[in-house]
Design a protein around this motif. Structure first.
Motif, short mmCIF file in Angstrom:
data_model
loop_
_atom_site.label_atom_id
_atom_site.label_comp_id
_atom_site.label_asym_id
_atom_site.label_seq_id
_atom_site.Cartn_x
_atom_site.Cartn_y
_atom_site.Cartn_z
N ASP A 166 5.17 6.74 -8.64
CA ASP A 166 5.12 6.01 -7.38
C ASP A 166 6.28 5.04 -7.22
O ASP A 166 7.23 5.27 -6.45
N HIS A 204 -5.38 2.93 0.68
CA HIS A 204 -4.85 1.60 0.42
C HIS A 204 -5.36 0.53 1.38
O HIS A 204 -5.23 -0.66 1.09
N VAL A 249 -7.53 1.73 -5.42
CA VAL A 249 -7.10 2.89 -4.63
C VAL A 249 -8.17 3.99 -4.69
O VAL A 249 -8.50 4.62 -3.68
N GLU A 298 -3.07 7.39 -8.19
CA GLU A 298 -1.97 7.72 -7.27
C GLU A 298 -1.61 9.21 -7.37
O GLU A 298 -1.26 9.84 -6.37
N HIS A 317 -4.75 -1.90 -9.68
CA HIS A 317 -4.43 -1.36 -8.36
C HIS A 317 -5.03 0.04 -8.18
O HIS A 317 -5.65 0.34 -7.17
ZN LIG Z 1 -0.65 2.27 -4.56
#
Ligand SMILES: [Zn+2]
Ligand SMILES: NC(=O)c1ccc[n+]([C@@H]2O[C@H](COP(=O)([O-])OP(=O)(O)OC[C@H]3O[C@@H](n4cnc5c(N)ncnc54)[C@H](O)[C@@H]3O)[C@@H](O)[C@H]2O)c1
Length: 351
Positions: free
Chosen positions: A129, A238, A259, A177, A255
């Motif tokens: 990412d 998100h 997500v 992700e 994070h």
């Molecule tokens: Zn992200």
């Protein structure tokens, strides 16, 4: 879809760093910056391989964690670069996860109005990412990523073997992700993960996942480099994730965990609007669960999550624009969703 020229992906390729830099015309003295965790594991070897290739190297470690992504830290690094004699023709290298990449990339973008930089991305999240797309920046006390630039590195080195030392929770964070990339844009990739996902730390699976995510993200970025339109598709999950992170003080969850919860919310909204069958939602959520990711949150009230969403950077006049799915690999961008549906989904997501 292909891997961009500035990206090198493989296993064990960190040993090729000096050659890869030469091939990218990145000459000059090297200013290598790592966080303490990553530095302790790979700092000395990276430094030695550069020195063995005849480079002069200055090395600095910073504190690990998101709090390092701050203007106070950039200021310390500018002073260090200046004291070490860094010039415009030199090269800054970030060795670490997304925090080090964003921070050091921002320092490189601004020190003496910009010097070349490279990154060795060491977390799965950074490899799939943050190392692609050229966004660099720091946080302000008032919010994350509020100061920054688009400033691409000359080299993003993605060595899947470096992921072997990553703590399992950080690995799972990156998997969120990865799975997101499949769900929004590549059904075949999603199915490959469904079929092969067994051990989240299996290096060849990680390598295949990194390669595919880089191809997907690079294609999206090439279409919308300055993030004014379709790049928003990467924001799937998100809208809710950012709200949960803000309401839990960025402490309770990684994070990627938020997500995953946000993806479960976005899929639930898609199903309630009749865009997908329940089976699609189930398949997404099953794969997230297999990666060790949560689908529910706690530690914040649903009303506070709803309120935080109206303050999201990407909201339009206080109304979030949703990325939803119409099937696996088929995302749509920019939907407005009836507040009652959102309220009910956000409340169902609470543990
Ligand atoms: Zn992200
Ligand atoms: N620029 C972008 O486009 C973009 C995209 C997504 C996220 N981000 C940013 O990325 C950051 C999060 O990145 P992250 O999740 O990599 O966090 P991070 O850099 O804090 O790394 C997570 C933790 O893992 C440790 N670590 C990293 N690599 C390791 C390894 N190989 N072995 C052992 N430990 C290792 C780090 O020391 C840290 O403690 C956030 O600040 C986010 O805003 C940026």
């Amino acid at each position: 879809m292909s891997v961009p020229d500035y990206v090198a992906i493989g296993r064990g390729i960190v040993a090729d760093l000096p050659d890869l830099l030469d091939r990218r015309d990145a000459s000059g003295n090297v200013f290598l910056i790592a966080d303490r965790n990553v530095g302790g594991l790979y700092g000395a070897a990276t430094r030695q391989s550069l020195e063995a290739a005849g480079r002069q190297v200055s090395y600095q470690e910073i504190a690990p964690g998101e709090t390092a992504k701050a203007l106070t830290q950039t200021s310390t690094l500018y002073d260090w670069l200046l004291a070490e004699g860094a010039e415009r023709g030199d090269l800054i290298i970030a060795l670490g996860g997304g925090v080090v990449g964003d921070l050091v990339g921002f320092v490189a973008a601004t020190y003496m109005r910009g010097v070349k930089w490279a990154q060795i991305a060491t977390s799965l999240l950074a490899q799939v990412d943050s190392s692609i797309g050229g966004k660099v920046g720091v946080d302000l006390p008032g919010g994350k990523n509020l100061v920054g630039a688009f400033y691409a590195p000359v080299l993003s080195l993605l060595d899947a073997d470096l992921l072997l030392s990553l703590p399992p929770r950080q690995l799972a964070c990156g998997w969120a992700e990865v799975i997101k990339h499949g769900v929004i844009l590549d059904c075949q990739f999603f199915e490959l993960l469904e079929a092969r996902f067994d051990d989240p730390a299996e290096p060849d699976l990680l390598l295949a996942a990194v390669r595919r995510c880089v191809e997907i993200k690079a294609a999206v970025v090439a279409d919308d480099p300055l993030d004014r339109g379709f790049r928003a598709v990467l924001n799937y999950g998100h809208t809710i994730a950012h709200a949960i992170e803000a309401c839990t003080g960025y402490q309770r969850y990684t994070h990627g965990e938020t997500v995953a919860i946000g993806m479960s919310g976005a899929a639930a909204i898609s199903r309630r609007l009749g865009l997908i069958e329940p089976a699609v939602e189930r398949r997404q959520n099953d794969l997230l669960a297999r990666a060790g990711l949560p689908s529910r949150y706690t530690g914040a009230a649903p009303e506070d999550i709803l309120e935080a969403m109206t303050r999201d950077k990407k909201a339009f006049r206080g109304r979030p624009r949703w990325v939803l799915i119409e099937g696996l690999g088929e995302a749509t961008v920019g939907s407005e969703v009836d507040l009652e549906i959102v309220r009910s989904v956000v409340s169902d997501l609470h543990e």
